[in-house]
Scaffold this active site. Structure first.
Site, mmCIF file in Angstrom:
data_model
loop_
_atom_site.group_PDB
_atom_site.id
_atom_site.type_symbol
_atom_site.label_atom_id
_atom_site.label_comp_id
_atom_site.label_asym_id
_atom_site.label_seq_id
_atom_site.Cartn_x
_atom_site.Cartn_y
_atom_site.Cartn_z
ATOM 1 C CB VAL A 47 -0.972 -0.009 1.195
ATOM 2 C CG1 VAL A 47 -0.220 -0.015 2.521
ATOM 3 C CG2 VAL A 47 -1.932 1.176 1.130
ATOM 4 C CB SER B 277 5.422 1.261 -3.130
ATOM 5 O OG SER B 277 4.735 0.038 -3.283
ATOM 6 C CB CYS C 170 17.796 -4.155 1.026
ATOM 7 S SG CYS C 170 16.707 -4.295 -0.418
ATOM 8 C CB CYS D 105 11.731 -9.417 1.389
ATOM 9 S SG CYS D 105 13.445 -9.039 0.979
#
Length: 342
Positions: A14, A16, A94, A189
């Site tokens: 939501v 991005s 990341c 992730c």
């Protein structure tokens, strides 16, 4: 007339998607760009969601395969740090290497002027350059993860959610017909259900060693230093009249050192691999507010510089200072920079 071309890093979540919506409404030329980082059904699901978001918004969608780069810069780093007795922060790595490294380069190669993400943080342009600031919604602030940004990169970065709360973001996404149900971005992730031990076991075998107290007395055996972290209390396989915690990991001797809670507190630490947002390292000692992990409270500290590293002296002792974690320095709402605790 468009303000410029911006590539929005679409995770499928939501935040991005709302960032893309806000930029389109602000008259930017918007394109979506989705990174494939991992080979899994969830990655397929995220890619499908990103495509659907682009369809709803009526913007082009680009898919970028960064699996090899992610493996090298994030996953291998993650495993290497644990194997050496440190506790890594893969989200920091990341952001530094993947999102604001390879993905930013890809966005610029597509003709974009900017890369936008759904981070909750602010960028401000002043006479002295760009400043990185906390988000208005401090409960969602993610500036901690962004301390490695540079002046050059900040000139090409937009954080559209800077002034918005999470509730506002979800509401605007819902009104635009964008998907709002998604897994929390706080999960790592590439590890389902935060099962670090099982993931690490697949990557390398653990080497058993001694668990000792602070006097060197053997208390038991551990299954490998990679499976322990500073401050850990549970899963030690020992019975004790008083709670025992991991207070030190010694990779050289392959030992885990246990102690009582009071022994977890430290008033000093050292950090290296420093980055300063301004591009200029302080020359004299300074006083800042510092965070030793994302969830920790800011603490007053004095910084003393030497040979590319910094000694951090806290006004009050800090609990479970952990080698491998990021320490980030603030002046009020401004991120000054940060480094890695060692």
């Amino acid at each position: 007339m468009a303000k410029g071309k911006v590539a929005v890093a679409l995770s499928g979540g939501v935040d991005s998607s709302a960032a893309a919506l806000l930029l389109k409404e602000a008259a930017y030329e918007v394109i979506g760009i989705h990174m494939r980082l991992w080979d899994s059904p969830h990655s397929d699901y995220q890619a499908h969601r990103a495509e659907n978001i682009c369809r709803i918004l009526g913007i082009p969608c680009h898919q970028v395969d960064l699996q090899k780069e992610f493996e090298l810069c994030v996953v291998e780093y993650f495993c290497r740090e644990y194997r050496q007795g440190r506790t890594p922060n893969p989200c920091v790595a990341c952001n530094q290497h993947i999102k604001f490294g390879f993905l930013l380069d890809k966005a610029l190669s597509l003709g974009a002027d900017y890369l936008a993400t759904g981070h909750y943080a602010r960028v401000e342009h002043s006479r002295d350059g760009y400043r990185l600031l906390k988000a208005v919604d401090t409960s969602r602030d993610q500036s901690y993860f962004l301390y490695n940004l540079t002046q050059e990169k900040l000139g090409h970065v937009l954080f559209p959610l800077a002034e918005h709360s999470r509730d506002e973001v979800k509401q605007m996404a819902k009104q635009a017909g964008l998907p709002t149900a998604a897994r929390s971005s706080q999960d790592i992730c590439f590890i389902s259900q935060k099962n670090y031990g099982a993931f690490l076991s697949q990557r390398f075998p653990g080497t058993p060693g001694d668990i000792v107290d602070t006097r060197g007395k053997q208390l038991g055996q551990h299954r490998g230093i990679a499976f322990y972290t500073i401050g850990q209390r549970h899963g030690l396989g020992l019975a004790s009249a008083k709670p025992l915690y991991v207070i030190r990991i010694e990779p050289e001797s392959n030992r885990i050192v246990l102690g009582h809670e009071k022994e977890l507190y430290s008033q000093k630490l050292a950090a290296q691999k420093l980055n300063w947002i301004s591009g200029k390292a302080p020359r004299e000692p300074i006083t800042v507010k510092a965070k030793i992990r994302y969830k920790s409270k800011e603490a007053e500290a004095s910084l003393f510089f030497r040979n590319g590293s910094v000694d951090v002296h806290f006004a009050q002792p800090q609990k479970a200072v952990t080698p491998g974690q990021a320490i980030v320095f603030y002046n009020m709402d401004e991120v000054l920079g940060g480094g890695i605790i060692y």
